[in-house]
Design a protein around this motif. Structure first.
Motif, PDB file in Angstrom:
ATOM      1  N   LYS A  14     -16.746   5.022   5.917  1.00  0.00           N
ATOM      2  CA  LYS A  14     -15.373   5.504   6.051  1.00  0.00           C
ATOM      3  C   LYS A  14     -15.257   6.778   6.855  1.00  0.00           C
ATOM      4  O   LYS A  14     -14.290   6.965   7.596  1.00  0.00           O
ATOM      5  CB  LYS A  14     -14.794   5.720   4.638  1.00  0.00           C
ATOM      6  N   ASN A  30       1.167   5.703  -0.307  1.00  0.00           N
ATOM      7  CA  ASN A  30       0.528   7.025  -0.175  1.00  0.00           C
ATOM      8  C   ASN A  30       1.296   8.023  -1.025  1.00  0.00           C
ATOM      9  O   ASN A  30       2.539   8.094  -0.921  1.00  0.00           O
ATOM     10  CB  ASN A  30       0.626   7.543   1.265  1.00  0.00           C
ATOM     11  N   ARG A  64      -4.253   7.328  -2.102  1.00  0.00           N
ATOM     12  CA  ARG A  64      -3.906   5.907  -1.970  1.00  0.00           C
ATOM     13  C   ARG A  64      -3.471   5.305  -3.312  1.00  0.00           C
ATOM     14  O   ARG A  64      -4.039   5.614  -4.355  1.00  0.00           O
ATOM     15  CB  ARG A  64      -5.107   5.148  -1.416  1.00  0.00           C
ATOM     16  N   ARG A 110       3.965   0.713   2.572  1.00  0.00           N
ATOM     17  CA  ARG A 110       3.874  -0.101   3.791  1.00  0.00           C
ATOM     18  C   ARG A 110       3.178  -1.422   3.515  1.00  0.00           C
ATOM     19  O   ARG A 110       2.568  -1.612   2.453  1.00  0.00           O
ATOM     20  CB  ARG A 110       3.126   0.670   4.877  1.00  0.00           C
ATOM     21  N   ARG A 162       1.662  13.233   4.955  1.00  0.00           N
ATOM     22  CA  ARG A 162       1.629  11.824   4.535  1.00  0.00           C
ATOM     23  C   ARG A 162       0.596  11.555   3.445  1.00  0.00           C
ATOM     24  O   ARG A 162       0.524  10.484   2.897  1.00  0.00           O
ATOM     25  CB  ARG A 162       1.313  10.910   5.735  1.00  0.00           C
ATOM     26  N   ARG A 163      -0.255  12.538   3.172  1.00  0.00           N
ATOM     27  CA  ARG A 163      -1.326  12.335   2.197  1.00  0.00           C
ATOM     28  C   ARG A 163      -1.400  13.458   1.155  1.00  0.00           C
ATOM     29  O   ARG A 163      -2.410  13.608   0.476  1.00  0.00           O
ATOM     30  CB  ARG A 163      -2.667  12.222   2.933  1.00  0.00           C
ATOM     31  N   ARG A 195       0.869  -1.184   0.000  1.00  0.00           N
ATOM     32  CA  ARG A 195       0.000   0.000   0.000  1.00  0.00           C
ATOM     33  C   ARG A 195       0.896   1.220   0.000  1.00  0.00           C
ATOM     34  O   ARG A 195       1.858   1.317   0.790  1.00  0.00           O
ATOM     35  CB  ARG A 195      -0.892  -0.032   1.234  1.00  0.00           C
TER      36      ARG A 195
HETATM   37  O1  3PG Z   1      -7.610   5.719   4.918  1.00  0.00           O
HETATM   38  C1  3PG Z   1      -6.814   4.773   4.804  1.00  0.00           C
HETATM   39  O2  3PG Z   1      -6.418   4.277   3.739  1.00  0.00           O
HETATM   40  C2  3PG Z   1      -6.296   4.210   6.084  1.00  0.00           C
HETATM   41  O3  3PG Z   1      -7.355   3.889   6.938  1.00  0.00           O
HETATM   42  C3  3PG Z   1      -5.395   5.224   6.760  1.00  0.00           C
HETATM   43  O4  3PG Z   1      -4.271   5.293   5.940  1.00  0.00           O
HETATM   44  P1  3PG Z   1      -3.386   6.625   5.955  1.00  0.00           P
HETATM   45  O5  3PG Z   1      -3.017   6.904   7.383  1.00  0.00           O
HETATM   46  O6  3PG Z   1      -2.170   6.272   5.119  1.00  0.00           O
HETATM   47  O7  3PG Z   1      -4.253   7.683   5.334  1.00  0.00           O
END
Ligand code: 3PG
Length: 432
Positions: free
Chosen positions: A327, A109, A162, A256, A122-123, A107
């Motif tokens: 979610k 990011n 993602r 990760r 991180r996003r 996975r």
């Molecule tokens: O939203 C997601 O994909 C996970 O629940 C959290 O992942 P992330 O911390 O990398 O956003």
């Protein structure tokens, strides 16, 4: 199972709702209430008054799980034998990327970093269009080259920040015994465990966790991938446009939860003796549903709560139970937005539970509500705090619970349950 109980099982109608990241802690901006306590939730309150509550440790005491292993447990699969394959494989199944045993799926990011590999976000600010993600992934697929001519890569953007990464070596089965480049999660027995994300974080170099060519090769491939991603995205047109528009650049991919084999488990219908469908949106829950052989019902997009409720009610014409993954709350928890999480809970209560209760009026349907893990706003990440559980319906003995909150969960008649026992316990309660 006796004949009478199997007949009762067939008569079961159950909606099983997991609110992602619902558990929380008192927050100063909410007068030291949790978002659930502070939210106005008349529908969840009515369900609580008509049911019994408890609290759930979804994976294990002291474990702050990710959604993948947490949801598997909440559906009855604990992988206690250390056989869990890792989130990367589940998300690769969820997005249909070409994956076979011996590949390495992770996975990823899209993240924002500075020139010292310090992680700024991180996003990458979360707001990433599918067009941006596709354009960036095309550049990477077309230009990434490994020093090992037998190494190759597949890359699939999924939702927002993602992305799924699949590494392959033509002449060896890659090992999943390597460390993450994403510093926010550890991998223990294949399970992604959240770490403290409040301090400074840097992109990590992946390292082999076993003395094997397969692990050394896998770590080297992941590090070569990360280095080339940073080079190729440094001045990418998508990032030039994002910066010009005041957005954070998506100039790195942190990875990760590597895995190198398909999971093989009993289908959920066989495990629980009833038919179970699902309404899910994210690649990880889609992957889980495929692995467990669940019938998936389409119900709009992530926030289309009314549609989810209507499809859930209708789905009970063809399945005994429907698992609905919502979610919303988790992302507010990760962003430390307590007021936003409270508002999202109110939105879910009105638009999902209000619609669901209306659709199910007059039917003897059980509604089970819980979560996969806690995502406390003060921690901006997952925690090992228990999540509340409610089993509601005319067939359930009421325990005096008045609200769906962490506090009522502590006092409820159901006591403390492990995640892997929740669904089977609820089915027994409903079957009578
Ligand atoms: O939203 C997601 O994909 C996970 O629940 C959290 O992942 P992330 O911390 O990398 O956003």
């Amino acid at each position: 199972m006796t004949k009478s109980s199997s007949v009762a099982m067939k008569g079961i109608r159950l909606v099983y709702v997991l609110l992602d990241g619902i558990g929380d802690l008192p927050h100063p901006l909410l007068n030291d209430l949790t978002p659930l306590e502070a939210a106005y939730t008349p529908n969840l309150d009515a369900l609580a008054r008509n049911g019994a509550m408890g609290k759930v440790i979804s994976v294990g005491k002291g474990i702050a799980p990710q959604s993948d292993i947490a949801v598997f447990n909440m559906l009855g699969y604990s992988f206690k034998d250390g056989s869990y394959v890792g989130r990367g494989v589940i998300e690769s199944i969820g997005c249909n990327i070409d994956f076979r045993d011996g590949d390495l799926a992770l996975r990823g990011n899209f993240a924002t970093i500075d020139d010292k590999l310090k992680i700024v976000d991180r996003r990458a600010g979360r707001v990433i269009s599918s067009e941006e993600a596709k354009a960036v992934c095309k550049t990477l697929r077309d230009n990434i080259r490994f020093s090992d001519k037998d190494a190759s890569i597949a890359l699939e953007p999924t939702i927002a920040h993602r992305v799924v990464i699949r590494l392959r070596h033509a002449k060896m089965k890659l090992s999943d015994k390597i460390t993450n480049t994403d510093p926010a999660y550890d991998k223990i027995d294949g399970m992604g465990i959240a770490k403290d994300t409040t301090g400074e974080m840097f992109v990590q170099k992946s390292a082999a966790e076993e003395d094997s060519d397969q692990a050394r090769t896998a770590a080297k491939m992941l590090n070569e991938f990360t280095t080339q991603v940073v080079q190729l995205l440094r001045d990418h047109p998508v990032n030039r446009a994002r910066i010009a528009a005041g957005k954070k650049p998506m100039n790195c991919i942190i990875a990760r939860d590597s895995g190198n084999r398909y999971p093989h488990v009993d289908p959920i219908d066989k495990k629980h003796g009833i038919s179970v469908g699902c309404i899910v949106d994210m690649p990880v829950e889609i992957g889980i549903s495929k692995v467990l052989g669940m019938k998936m019902f389409q119900a709009g997009d992530v926030n289309d709560y009314e549609e989810k409720a209507k499809v859930a009610a209708k789905s009970l014409k063809s399945v005994n139970a429907v698992y609905v993954h919502i979610k919303g709350p988790d992302e507010f928890g990760h962003d430390g937005d307590a007021r936003g999480k409270k508002k999202n809970i109110e939105d879910i209560d009105k638009r999902f539970f209000g619609t669901l209760m209306n659709e199910l009026k007059g039917s003897s349907t059980a509604i089970v509500v819980s979560g996969d893990h806690s995502t406390p706003c003060v921690k901006k990440g997952h925690s090992d705090d228990p999540v509340p559980l409610l089993v509601s319906g005319s067939m359930v003995k009421q325990d005096g619970s008045a609200r769906f909150t962490e506090n009522y969960a502590k006092r409820g008649n159901l006591g403390l349950l492990m995640g892997a026992d929740v669904l089977s316990t609820a089915i027994k309660m409903v079957a009578g």
